[in-house]
Motif scaffolding. Sequence first.
Motif, short mmCIF file in Angstrom:
data_model
loop_
_atom_site.label_atom_id
_atom_site.label_comp_id
_atom_site.label_asym_id
_atom_site.label_seq_id
_atom_site.Cartn_x
_atom_site.Cartn_y
_atom_site.Cartn_z
N HIS A 101 0.82 -1.22 0.00
CA HIS A 101 0.00 0.00 0.00
C HIS A 101 0.85 1.26 0.00
O HIS A 101 0.36 2.33 -0.37
CB HIS A 101 -0.92 0.01 1.22
CG HIS A 101 -1.88 -1.14 1.25
ND1 HIS A 101 -2.98 -1.22 0.42
CD2 HIS A 101 -1.90 -2.27 2.00
CE1 HIS A 101 -3.65 -2.34 0.67
NE2 HIS A 101 -3.01 -2.99 1.62
N ASN A 102 2.12 1.14 0.44
CA ASN A 102 2.99 2.30 0.50
C ASN A 102 4.35 1.93 -0.09
O ASN A 102 5.24 1.46 0.62
CB ASN A 102 3.13 2.77 1.96
CG ASN A 102 3.79 4.13 2.06
OD1 ASN A 102 4.75 4.43 1.36
ND2 ASN A 102 3.28 4.96 2.96
N TRP A 103 4.50 2.13 -1.40
CA TRP A 103 5.73 1.74 -2.08
C TRP A 103 6.97 2.49 -1.57
O TRP A 103 8.01 1.85 -1.35
CB TRP A 103 5.57 1.91 -3.59
CG TRP A 103 4.93 0.73 -4.24
CD1 TRP A 103 3.62 0.57 -4.57
CD2 TRP A 103 5.58 -0.48 -4.63
NE1 TRP A 103 3.40 -0.66 -5.14
CE2 TRP A 103 4.60 -1.33 -5.19
CE3 TRP A 103 6.88 -0.93 -4.56
CZ2 TRP A 103 4.89 -2.60 -5.69
CZ3 TRP A 103 7.20 -2.21 -5.05
CH2 TRP A 103 6.21 -3.02 -5.60
N PRO A 104 6.93 3.80 -1.39
CA PRO A 104 8.13 4.48 -0.89
C PRO A 104 8.60 3.92 0.46
O PRO A 104 9.80 3.69 0.67
CB PRO A 104 7.68 5.94 -0.76
CG PRO A 104 6.59 6.08 -1.75
CD PRO A 104 5.86 4.78 -1.72
N MET A 105 7.66 3.69 1.37
CA MET A 105 8.02 3.15 2.67
C MET A 105 8.56 1.72 2.55
O MET A 105 9.53 1.33 3.22
CB MET A 105 6.80 3.18 3.60
CG MET A 105 7.13 3.05 5.08
SD MET A 105 5.63 3.13 6.08
CE MET A 105 5.13 4.83 5.80
N ALA A 127 5.58 -1.36 6.74
CA ALA A 127 5.85 -0.58 5.54
C ALA A 127 4.97 -1.06 4.38
O ALA A 127 4.49 -0.25 3.58
CB ALA A 127 7.32 -0.69 5.16
N TYR A 128 4.75 -2.37 4.29
CA TYR A 128 3.88 -2.92 3.24
C TYR A 128 2.47 -2.33 3.35
O TYR A 128 1.87 -1.93 2.35
CB TYR A 128 3.81 -4.44 3.36
CG TYR A 128 4.82 -5.20 2.55
CD1 TYR A 128 4.42 -6.06 1.53
CD2 TYR A 128 6.18 -5.08 2.79
CE1 TYR A 128 5.34 -6.77 0.78
CE2 TYR A 128 7.11 -5.78 2.05
CZ TYR A 128 6.69 -6.62 1.05
OH TYR A 128 7.62 -7.32 0.30
N THR A 129 1.95 -2.30 4.56
CA THR A 129 0.57 -1.85 4.75
C THR A 129 0.46 -0.34 4.87
O THR A 129 -0.65 0.21 4.79
CB THR A 129 -0.02 -2.49 6.01
OG1 THR A 129 0.74 -2.07 7.16
CG2 THR A 129 -0.01 -4.00 5.93
N GLY A 130 1.59 0.34 5.07
CA GLY A 130 1.56 1.78 5.27
C GLY A 130 1.21 2.18 6.68
O GLY A 130 1.06 3.36 6.99
N ASP A 131 1.09 1.19 7.57
CA ASP A 131 0.76 1.43 8.98
C ASP A 131 2.00 1.10 9.81
O ASP A 131 2.14 0.01 10.36
CB ASP A 131 -0.42 0.56 9.40
CG ASP A 131 -0.85 0.83 10.84
OD1 ASP A 131 -0.49 1.90 11.36
OD2 ASP A 131 -1.52 -0.03 11.43
#
Length: 248
Positions: free
Chosen positions: A126-130, A209-213
């Motif tokens: 969900h959050n590629w940069p992270m 980081a994958y989930t953006g959370d």
Amino acid sequence: MYFRSLRETRRIILVVMAVPLVVPIFMLVVFSRVFGDILQGTGLSGSTSYVQYVAPGAILMAVMLPATASVSVAIERQNGFYDRMRISPMGPRCSNLARRIGDATKLLGFALVLLLVSWVAGADIHNWPMALVLGGGLSALWGFGYSGLSFAACLRTGKAEIAEALLPAFFPLVFVSSAFVPLENLPGWMEAVATYNPLTYLCDAIRGAYTGDLDARATGIAVLSTVLMIALSQLLIARAEHKVASST
């Protein structure tokens, strides 16, 4: 010196690049499919697929498997190149650092390949940069620090076999952690050990980081553990350089 280490990798690219990726990719593509249905719901979030859960463990496995620079520095000690570097104006430390940075570049490539493979295999990012920063950059830095342990041993002894002897040491670190199953599903003593295992927090940080959370506590411990690992390995390498210099 840095580009020299990259050229050496290019000449043996099948062994150095392809082989270390086989096992982690197998873990993502096959292992997750075989055990995903069994483990789904046993401590996993209902929205988290098992391939997404296991992806950080596969990434860390990829960056902890290779030890190219360790073997190379042992060979340099055997063929006399290291001694020639000692009497050069640059000294051997420049060559050692270049090899280490070359290894880090390769490990970053491994982490990015596994990140993409996990996405193709069904992981939701969900959050590629992270994910790129933690799943790619932080993982590569951890591998950089971890590989420094075998680099120091090979430099001190001049024996390439040491790298192979130390290779299995990563298995307890990976499997006695939350890399493949949640902590609550581990036996009591393993759960206690995994709670203090830095790979547990690295895996948790990458999953966030994958989930953006992002889990601030897990990420903080993961970053601190990586810094300490790099500091420890660099200290051991410096001591090994001093030992070699004083013994010849």
